[in-house]
Every structure is written in structure tokens, then in C-alpha cells.
Design a protein around this motif. Structure first.
Motif, PDB file in Angstrom:
ATOM      1  N   ASN A   1      42.591  79.604   8.787  1.00 53.16           N
ATOM      2  CA  ASN A   1      43.090  78.454   9.574  1.00 53.16           C
ATOM      3  C   ASN A   1      42.541  77.249   8.811  1.00 53.16           C
ATOM      4  OD1 ASN A   1      44.268  80.258  11.339  1.00 53.16           O
ATOM      5  ND2 ASN A   1      42.382  80.131  12.744  1.00 53.16           N
ATOM      6  N   LEU A   2      41.314  77.365   8.720  1.00 56.94           N
ATOM      7  CA  LEU A   2      40.483  76.118   7.925  1.00 56.94           C
ATOM      8  C   LEU A   2      41.676  75.753   6.613  1.00 56.94           C
ATOM      9  CD1 LEU A   2      36.804  76.517   8.225  1.00 56.94           C
ATOM     10  CD2 LEU A   2      38.289  74.664   9.324  1.00 56.94           C
TER      11      LEU A   2
ATOM     12  N   SER B   1      35.616  61.421  12.011  1.00 61.14           N
ATOM     13  CA  SER B   1      36.785  60.921  12.713  1.00 61.14           C
ATOM     14  C   SER B   1      36.744  61.653  13.927  1.00 61.14           C
ATOM     15  CB  SER B   1      37.958  61.380  11.769  1.00 61.14           C
ATOM     16  OG  SER B   1      38.088  62.408  11.534  1.00 61.14           O
ATOM     17  N   PRO B   2      37.396  60.858  14.862  1.00 61.40           N
ATOM     18  CA  PRO B   2      37.744  61.530  16.316  1.00 61.40           C
ATOM     19  C   PRO B   2      38.522  62.687  16.250  1.00 61.40           C
ATOM     20  CG  PRO B   2      38.318  59.118  16.217  1.00 61.40           C
ATOM     21  CD  PRO B   2      38.052  59.344  14.680  1.00 61.40           C
ATOM     22  N   ALA B   3      39.420  63.107  15.321  1.00 60.54           N
ATOM     23  CA  ALA B   3      40.546  64.190  15.270  1.00 60.54           C
ATOM     24  C   ALA B   3      39.494  65.532  14.921  1.00 60.54           C
ATOM     25  CB  ALA B   3      41.205  64.051  14.342  1.00 60.54           C
ATOM     26  N   PHE B   4      38.240  64.876  13.887  1.00 62.39           N
ATOM     27  CA  PHE B   4      37.651  66.273  13.493  1.00 62.39           C
ATOM     28  C   PHE B   4      36.946  66.666  14.658  1.00 62.39           C
ATOM     29  CE2 PHE B   4      34.018  67.869  11.603  1.00 62.39           C
ATOM     30  CZ  PHE B   4      34.311  68.814  10.581  1.00 62.39           C
TER      31      PHE B   4
ATOM     32  N   ALA C   1      42.438  70.054   8.009  1.00 66.44           N
ATOM     33  CA  ALA C   1      43.060  68.955   7.723  1.00 66.44           C
ATOM     34  C   ALA C   1      42.226  67.532   7.507  1.00 66.44           C
ATOM     35  CB  ALA C   1      44.503  68.705   8.476  1.00 66.44           C
ATOM     36  N   ARG C   2      41.236  67.552   8.484  1.00 66.94           N
ATOM     37  CA  ARG C   2      40.445  66.250   8.617  1.00 66.94           C
ATOM     38  C   ARG C   2      38.866  66.555   7.851  1.00 66.94           C
ATOM     39  NH1 ARG C   2      44.731  64.812   9.839  1.00 66.94           N
ATOM     40  NH2 ARG C   2      45.194  63.622  11.602  1.00 66.94           N
ATOM     41  N   ALA C   3      38.954  67.694   7.078  1.00 71.00           N
ATOM     42  CA  ALA C   3      37.433  67.920   6.710  1.00 71.00           C
ATOM     43  C   ALA C   3      36.849  66.903   5.730  1.00 71.00           C
ATOM     44  CB  ALA C   3      37.568  69.264   5.958  1.00 71.00           C
TER      45      ALA C   3
END
Length: 259
Positions: free
Chosen positions: A110-111, A228-231, A221-223
Motif C-alpha cells: 500500500n505504501l 504534513s497534516p495529511a501524513f 504519497a506524503r512520505a
């Protein structure tokens, strides 16, 4: 005179019967046909334990291929440059499904899906691979392992799990997918050994895998921006169900033991 005729007739009848028996005894009786070698080999190959042995051999071979080719290198080396767009997503979904059958952890895949395709396309690709891999594992377990393994369900925990999956297939599989804790491959093969139907299994897998898969895809995607807030939200979405699943399993242990 009449008595003489009766006596001659009575004497001739046993002689005629004896003659017929002698003639029948002289005629050779063909032996009953024996089962051919091909028929015996077919029965041996199609026996439950032979099919179970084939399943174990396939899984061992798949695990060996994973160790040899190391699909986790996708996270560091990226996707082959000659593949792009929809073709890359389709190839990745097929590879994802085969890797789950070979015991590759889904969080890693998934990552990789999020890192390679972004949040939205990565989620769709990972979900397609999840359903594909679950269906392949379920089919292999149902075809090759169910007949041999069902007679072995004698333990209290095994009977309880089999009864739960057989009677409440959709609900049980949905809970197993929503709350991580049960390995993906273990849930697939346990469901295959039970009497759960195909449609409840695949539908519960697709719906129950959405939250966890989306969280990992967003994290992948935000790695590059771990603050960040999404991560951070994605990581919280991963951690909270895992903790909840642990608590539920701890509380249900007494219920299972009591059966």
C-alpha cells in the motif's frame, strides 16, 4: 408301465441338469476388469491430501520467488520507466495480488502504491490488487485445501472460528478487514476452509479494506513530507484501528474459550 415312465423321467431330469452344469463349468468366465493404472493415478492426484500438498508447494514456491525478486525494492528503486499511466496501474494491481498470495505484507504494498501513483490512483490500484489477491487465495484454498483441512477442525478455537465464518461470513470478514490484527493471508485461507460464499467474502474484503488501504496510500504519497497534516492523519488512521482491534481481541478471548 406308467410307473416305469415316471421313473425314467425322474432319472433323466437330474442327468440333464448335471450335463448343463458341466457345460457351463467348461466355459471360461472372463475376469472382472481391474481399475487401470491411469484411473488409480487420477484418484491419487485428486485426493484431498494430494491437493493440499500441491497448495503447500505452490505457496512455498511463491514465497521463494518473493525472497528472490524482493518486490519491496519498488519503494527505493521506483517503477520501471517503460511503464506508465493505466498500463502501470494494471500491472501493479496484478503484481500486488500475486504478492499478497505469496505472503508479502499489504502495508508495504500500500505504501508503494501511494508512493508510485499518488493518493487516489494508488488507493484504487491497491484495492484492486487486494480483491484480486484475496480471490486467488480464496480459490486456491477452497479448491486445494478445504476437503483435507475441514476434518481437522477439532479444536475449540478452530470450531468457533469456523462456525463464525460459516454463519456470519460477511460480517466476520468485514470486521477482520477493518481491524488489522489478523494477517491478510490467514483470513483468506481460513475463509476458504469455512463454508463462506464467494460474494460475501469478496464484498467484505473490498469494503473493509478501504480505510486501512487509503491511510497507507496517503502515507506513501506524503512520505516526503512527514510533518504534513495529511501524513499525520493517515498515521493516526493506521494506529487507531490497530489499537481498537487489539482491545476487541483481548476482550473476546474469554468468549472464544468458553465455547
Amino acid at each position: 408301465m406308467l410307473d416305469a415312465n415316471r421313473s425314467g423321467t425322474a432319472t433323466a431330469a437330474p442327468r440333464a441338469a448335471a450335463t448343463e452344469l458341466a457345460v457351463l463349468a467348461a466355459v471360461p468366465v472372463p475376469p472382472l476388469p481391474r481399475a487401470g493404472l491411469a484411473a488409480r493415478c487420477t484418484r491419487a492426484v485428486l485426493s484431498p491430501y494430494a491437493r493440499l500438498s500441491l497448495l503447500l508447494a505452490l505457496l512455498a514456491g511463491a514465497a521463494a520467488c518473493v525472497l528472490m525478486f524482493e518486490p519491496q525494492r519498488l519503494l527505493t528503486h521506483g517503477w520501471p520507466p517503460q511503464l506508465g499511466g493505466a498500463a502501470a496501474a494494471v500491472v501493479f494491481a496484478v503484481a500486488y495480488g500475486l504478492c499478497t498470495v505469496a505472503f508479502v505484507p499489504r502495508p508495504l504494498l500500500n505504501l508503494a502504491a501511494g508512493a508510485l501513483f499518488g493518493s487516489q490512483l494508488g488507493l484504487g490500484t491497491a484495492l484492486a490488487g487486494t480483491v484480486l489477491g484475496a480471490g486467488v487465495a480464496f480459490g486456491l484454498g477452497r479448491l486445494l485445501g478445504q476437503d483435507a483441512l475441514r476434518p481437522l477442525l477439532r479444536g475449540r478455537w478452530l470450531k468457533a472460528a469456523d462456525g463464525q465464518l460459516s454463519r456470519h461470513g460477511f460480517r466476520s470478514m468485514l470486521v477482520a478487514r477493518l481491524f488489522p490484527g489478523v494477517p491478510f493471508w490467514a483470513a483468506n485461507y481460513c475463509a476458504a476452509v469455512s463454508r463462506m460464499g464467494w460474494l460475501p467474502f469478496l464484498l467484505a474484503t473490498a469494503l473493509g479494506s478501504i480505510p486501512n488501504t487509503a491511510a497507507y496510500a496517503v502515507a506513501g504519497a506524503r512520505a516526503s513530507a512527514p510533518t504534513s497534516p495529511a501524513f499525520l492523519i493517515a498515521m493516526a488512521t493506521i494506529a487507531v484501528p490497530a489499537l481498537a482491534g487489539t482491545v476487541v481481541a483481548w476482550r473476546k478471548r474469554h468468549h472464544l474459550r468458553g465455547r
